[in-house]
Design a protein around this motif. Structure first.
Motif, PDB file in Angstrom:
ATOM      1  N   PHE A   1       0.867  -1.181   0.000  1.00 52.40           N
ATOM      2  CA  PHE A   1       0.000   0.000   0.000  1.00 52.40           C
ATOM      3  C   PHE A   1       0.899   1.224   0.000  1.00 52.40           C
ATOM      4  N   VAL A   2       0.529   2.250  -0.754  1.00 52.20           N
ATOM      5  CA  VAL A   2       1.301   3.492  -0.779  1.00 52.20           C
ATOM      6  C   VAL A   2       0.344   4.669  -0.927  1.00 52.20           C
ATOM      7  N   VAL A   3       0.689   5.767  -0.263  1.00 47.59           N
ATOM      8  CA  VAL A   3      -0.129   6.969  -0.343  1.00 47.59           C
ATOM      9  C   VAL A   3       0.797   8.184  -0.355  1.00 47.59           C
ATOM     10  N   GLY A   4       0.421   9.222  -1.112  1.00 48.86           N
ATOM     11  CA  GLY A   4       1.240  10.429  -1.138  1.00 48.86           C
ATOM     12  C   GLY A   4       1.172  11.138  -2.472  1.00 48.86           C
ATOM     13  N   GLY A   5       2.215  11.937  -2.731  1.00 43.94           N
ATOM     14  CA  GLY A   5       2.277  12.715  -3.962  1.00 43.94           C
ATOM     15  C   GLY A   5       3.030  14.006  -3.722  1.00 43.94           C
ATOM     16  N   LEU A   6       2.941  14.941  -4.668  1.00 45.74           N
ATOM     17  CA  LEU A   6       3.572  16.241  -4.492  1.00 45.74           C
ATOM     18  C   LEU A   6       2.856  17.012  -3.390  1.00 45.74           C
ATOM     19  N   SER A   7       3.648  17.749  -2.598  1.00 47.68           N
ATOM     20  CA  SER A   7       3.097  18.419  -1.424  1.00 47.68           C
ATOM     21  C   SER A   7       3.758  19.779  -1.224  1.00 47.68           C
TER      22      SER A   7
ATOM     23  N   ASP B   1      -9.049  11.191   9.270  1.00 52.56           N
ATOM     24  CA  ASP B   1      -7.843  11.976   8.990  1.00 52.56           C
ATOM     25  C   ASP B   1      -7.138  11.457   7.733  1.00 52.56           C
ATOM     26  N   LEU B   2      -7.031  10.136   7.598  1.00 56.07           N
ATOM     27  CA  LEU B   2      -6.407   9.559   6.409  1.00 56.07           C
ATOM     28  C   LEU B   2      -7.222   9.896   5.173  1.00 56.07           C
ATOM     29  N   ILE B   3      -8.520   9.712   5.246  1.00 60.51           N
ATOM     30  CA  ILE B   3      -9.386   9.980   4.094  1.00 60.51           C
ATOM     31  C   ILE B   3      -9.313  11.455   3.689  1.00 60.51           C
ATOM     32  N   ASP B   4      -9.366  12.360   4.676  1.00 61.32           N
ATOM     33  CA  ASP B   4      -9.327  13.798   4.382  1.00 61.32           C
ATOM     34  C   ASP B   4      -8.015  14.198   3.728  1.00 61.32           C
ATOM     35  N   ARG B   5      -6.908  13.646   4.195  1.00 66.67           N
ATOM     36  CA  ARG B   5      -5.602  14.012   3.629  1.00 66.67           C
ATOM     37  C   ARG B   5      -5.455  13.510   2.195  1.00 66.67           C
TER      38      ARG B   5
ATOM     39  N   GLU C   1      -7.905  13.110   0.112  1.00 68.95           N
ATOM     40  CA  GLU C   1      -8.799  13.935  -0.706  1.00 68.95           C
ATOM     41  C   GLU C   1      -8.304  15.368  -0.882  1.00 68.95           C
ATOM     42  N   SER C   2      -7.274  15.771  -0.131  1.00 70.32           N
ATOM     43  CA  SER C   2      -6.760  17.141  -0.232  1.00 70.32           C
ATOM     44  C   SER C   2      -5.735  17.308  -1.355  1.00 70.32           C
ATOM     45  N   GLY C   3      -5.618  16.292  -2.211  1.00 66.19           N
ATOM     46  CA  GLY C   3      -4.720  16.425  -3.358  1.00 66.19           C
ATOM     47  C   GLY C   3      -3.692  15.332  -3.492  1.00 66.19           C
TER      48      GLY C   3
END
Length: 293
Positions: A213-219, A242-246, A248-250
């Motif tokens: 599993f991986v999550v992230g991107g440009l920040s 908190d995980l879902i909101d982050r 969905e924030s991009g």
């Protein structure tokens, strides 16, 4: 705000690395939290494995001058030597220091450590030596070099985070020099590729440590954005608000079709996940766009 960092948090099925040994006994590295022991793969081990697998150490030059250290000079610095991207301190006539442009956390096990000792020996080699020298292996084991050894074995889900400061890649402040953007892209993508297909050699065995599993991107935050919100409990990824909101924030997430995480279907629906291939392909394209390449 400009998105000038890349952050990833990864869940991978990987082994812990080994700490100090005692005689023929090797024990894995551990950390203690809430009164319990958890196995880890240290950030230094992760960093070296990814630098090596990403071929960033290919142009590494080492000098021994009172201490073993990376060679640094006006001619060889971070702008033209990929091996220095992970930081350096050179204490020659003049001390030069540059912090790494990217950082890892330790990869910490999702489950309390349970010792699973393994016992092995070099019987095959000792037998060949006994045959060559016409010795009796049973009676003259010491002469034949027969040596049993024991080590702790640990492989399971571990979580680590990675963040790279895109503004500092290829920049050497000590010598006021900077790599071309195309070179910066190569360095970042080499690191991403190594994370995507990470494999480790542990006690002579190949260990697949690719992301489950991986999550992230440009920040726009130069920190491990998802470090505190990715958790595994009872074999399931915890889907907190908190995980879902982050996400969905991009940001984006991806998960493999695997039985190592029990709630894959729920994770896909809650986080709108992509395939692992598409996730990393998007990251590579985002990095190219950032540098205008």
């Amino acid at each position: 705000m400009e998105k000038n960092a890349l952050t990833l948090t990864v869940v991978a099925n990987m082994t812990a690395n080994f700490g100090q040994g005692l005689g023929n006994i090797s024990s894995v590295q551990k950390t203690f939290k809430r009164g319990k022991a958890y196995s880890i793969r240290t950030r230094e081990s992760l960093k070296n494995a990814i630098m090596d697998q990403g071929l960033l150490y290919k142009d590494l030059q080492v000098v021994v001058d009172g201490a073993t250290q990376k060679h640094v000079s006006e001619e060889v610095n971070n702008s033209n030597c990929r091996a220095l991207e992970g930081g350096y301190m050179n204490t020659g006539k003049v001390t030069y220091k540059r912090n790494s442009s990217f950082y890892f956390t330790d990869a910490i096990s999702c489950y309390e450590f349970i010792n699973e000792p393994r016992f092995q020996n070099n019987l095959y080699q000792a037998s060949k030596f006994a045959e060559q020298e016409n010795l009796n292996l049973q009676d003259e084991a010491k002469k034949c070099g027969l040596m049993p050894y024991q080590y702790e074995y640990d492989k399971g889900l571990k979580i680590y985070s990675f963040t790279i400061d895109l503004e500092r890649v290829g920049v050497d402040e000590n010598f006021k020099m900077e790599a071309e953007n195309a070179e910066k892209v190569e360095r970042v993508i080499s690191t991403i590729n190594a994370i995507e297909g990470l494999s480790l050699v542990v006690k002579g065995s190949l260990d697949n440590a690719e992301p489950i599993f991986v999550v992230g991107g440009l920040s726009n935050r130069k920190t491990h954005v998802f470090e505190n919100v990715v958790k595994i409990e009872n074999g399931k990824l915890v889907l907190t608000q908190d995980l879902i909101d982050r996400v969905e924030s991009g940001f984006s997430a991806a998960i493999l079709e695997t039985d190592l995480i029990k709630n894959v279907k729920e994770v896909k629906e809650a986080l709108n996940t992509e395939s692992m291939f598409k996730f990393f392909e998007t990251i590579r394209e985002d990095v190219k766009s950032y540098y205008g390449v």
